[in-house]
Enzyme design. Structure first.
Site, PDB file in Angstrom:
ATOM      1  CG  HIS A  47       2.834  -4.164  -1.650  1.00 59.09           C
ATOM      2  ND1 HIS A  47       3.716  -3.723  -2.604  1.00 59.09           N
ATOM      3  CD2 HIS A  47       2.043  -3.100  -1.352  1.00 59.09           C
ATOM      4  CE1 HIS A  47       3.476  -2.455  -2.867  1.00 59.09           C
ATOM      5  NE2 HIS A  47       2.464  -2.056  -2.132  1.00 59.09           N
ATOM      6  CD  GLU A  50      -2.436  -3.305  -2.131  1.00 56.26           C
ATOM      7  OE1 GLU A  50      -2.573  -2.176  -2.651  1.00 56.26           O
ATOM      8  OE2 GLU A  50      -1.651  -3.527  -1.184  1.00 56.26           O
ATOM      9  CG  HIS A  51       0.511  -2.599  -6.436  1.00 58.31           C
ATOM     10  ND1 HIS A  51       0.980  -1.414  -6.961  1.00 58.31           N
ATOM     11  CD2 HIS A  51       0.592  -2.467  -5.081  1.00 58.31           C
ATOM     12  CE1 HIS A  51       1.335  -0.605  -5.964  1.00 58.31           C
ATOM     13  NE2 HIS A  51       1.123  -1.238  -4.823  1.00 58.31           N
ATOM     14  CD  GLU A 127       4.055   1.159  -2.816  1.00 67.17           C
ATOM     15  OE1 GLU A 127       3.373   1.187  -1.774  1.00 67.17           O
ATOM     16  OE2 GLU A 127       3.787   0.427  -3.797  1.00 67.17           O
TER      17      GLU A 127
END
Length: 420
Positions: A47, A50-51, A127
């Protein structure tokens, strides 16, 4: 509409579907690497990666990536799941080559600038905090952990904050090297697409990548466990999970139809009994989720502290009753809902693009819609009843609760009631 599918010599796959009459397209690269492909010490890196793809490449700064897409009125985004990471854009027909170039650039050429890593680390920690503050979000991570304990399938996609705080530049490079080989990537596009032109561009951008040896993920093994966190919230959040089939198993259609009849809409058993007749909750639903080798039938509801015990037992009662008196009209309604949802969802190029990538990832082909509809129509009342009976007979459940849940029954009590 026509689907075209080609595999480059290095294993990189390109699949497209031209949708006549459209002036726009959706496209992206789907990488078959997600949270379940991480080692424990890597949890959260898929994840985070991905950022980082949007934080700058050898050719474009983070601002340049955003400006080039938005200068042509386009939209770019990405997501990470347990089995995939997707980078996708939506733009006009004339700008498709630009979209492919940008997607290839962020997937293949991210620089992982240490300064940008620190900036994005803060974003991801925020997040994680936001997810932890959202009960009907975080509870599904806890349910996944309870159902698949001590294994990659059970770990949260975002990862724990303590892991995220320690990732370095080499960690990202190592994950890319291990999981971003050409055989693990699919370029999918739908809408106003010229397949031959897209294929030629894919050959230029991805055809040079050397073949790799993708590692197989650890098999998911479903277990029966409970996670309970008592907290002073307005609602008690309750989830149950029972093991279902993986998406490579045709029984997934039976599971989906059963879950719809049980809790898939306003006419479903759980909604009618729990909300309409007894007023125990505002929302309640069941769904059948699937992975490559396993799946989960999930029930979720939020209710009051004084009603959580009654609601939990009602769910067990409805599971048992569904195994005894499911009616043909319920199965027919659920079949229709499933088909309608499938067909309506494919009226946009984004949905088509997503479907193409997923079908190629699962079967290395794109089954015609008629083939899928035929499998849905083949689900009979007998199959649904047998599926429900097997769920109850197994007695294998996991449970997660959050909020004022000290009065909720223990998992062992509910399991005994299910098997009784």
């Amino acid at each position: 509409m026509s689907v075209e599918f080609h595999t480059l010599s290095n294993g990189f796959r390109v699949v497209t579907e031209r949708m006549e009459g459209l002036k726009s397209a959706a496209l992206g690269v789907w990488v078959m690497a997600g949270a379940r492909h991480e080692r424990q010490e890597q949890n959260g890196i898929a994840h985070f990666l991905e950022h980082m793809a949007f934080k700058g490449t050898k050719r474009r700064s983070a601002l340049k990536i955003a400006e080039e897409i938005e200068d042509v009125g386009g939209y770019i985004n990405a997501y990470t799941s347990r089995e995939m990471t997707a980078y996708h854009v939506r733009l006009l027909e004339d700008d498709v080559p630009l979209g492919v170039d940008i997607i290839a650039d962020i997937v293949l050429n991210s620089t992982f600038d240490p300064k940008e890593i620190e900036v994005e680390r803060g974003v991801i920690l925020q997040e994680i905090g936001q997810s932890n503050d959202t009960p009907d979000d975080v509870i599904f991570d806890w349910l996944q952990q309870a159902a698949y304990p001590d294994q990659p399938m059970g770990r949260a996609i975002l990862g724990p904050a303590e892991r995220v705080q320690n990732f370095k530049r080499d960690d990202f490079r190592d994950f890319v090297s291990a999981h971003y080989g050409p055989e693990q990537m699919i370029l999918s596009a739908a809408g106003a697409i010229d397949h031959d032109a897209l294929l030629a561009q894919a050959e230029r951008l991805f055809g040079h990548l050397p073949r790799t040896s993708p590692a197989m993920p650890v098999k998911g093994v479903f277990g029966a466990h409970e996670y309970r966190q008592i907290k002073d919230l307005e609602q008690a959040h309750f989830t149950l999970a029972l093991e279902g089939p993986g998406y490579c198993d045709d029984a997934i259609y039976t599971a989906q139809i059963y879950s719809m009849a049980l809790g898939g809409g306003m006419s479903s058993r759980l909604f009618q009994e729990a909300r309409e007749k007894r007023g125990l909750c505002y929302s309640i639903y069941a769904s059948a989720g699937a992975f490559s080798d396993t799946g989960m039938l999930t029930i979720y509801s939020g209710t009051s502290e004084q009603d959580v015990a009654g609601l939990a037992h009602l769910c067990i009662d409805e599971l048992k009753r569904s195994a005894e008196d499911m009616a043909e009209v319920e199965v027919a309604r659920a079949r229709t809902q499933l088909k309608a949802g499938l067909l309506m969802g494919l009226e946009s190029p984004g949905s088509r693009c997503e479907r193409l990538a997923r079908m190629v990832a699962i079967w290395n082909r794109v089954p015609p819609l008629d083939e899928t509809v035929t499998k849905i129509d083949a689900v009979t009342l007998g199959k649904v009843s047998d599926f429900a009976q097997n769920l109850c007979a197994s007695g294998m459940m996991s449970m997660a609760l959050y909020g004022p849940v000290d009065q909720a029954p223990q998992l062992a009590e509910l399991t005994e009631a299910l098997k009784a």
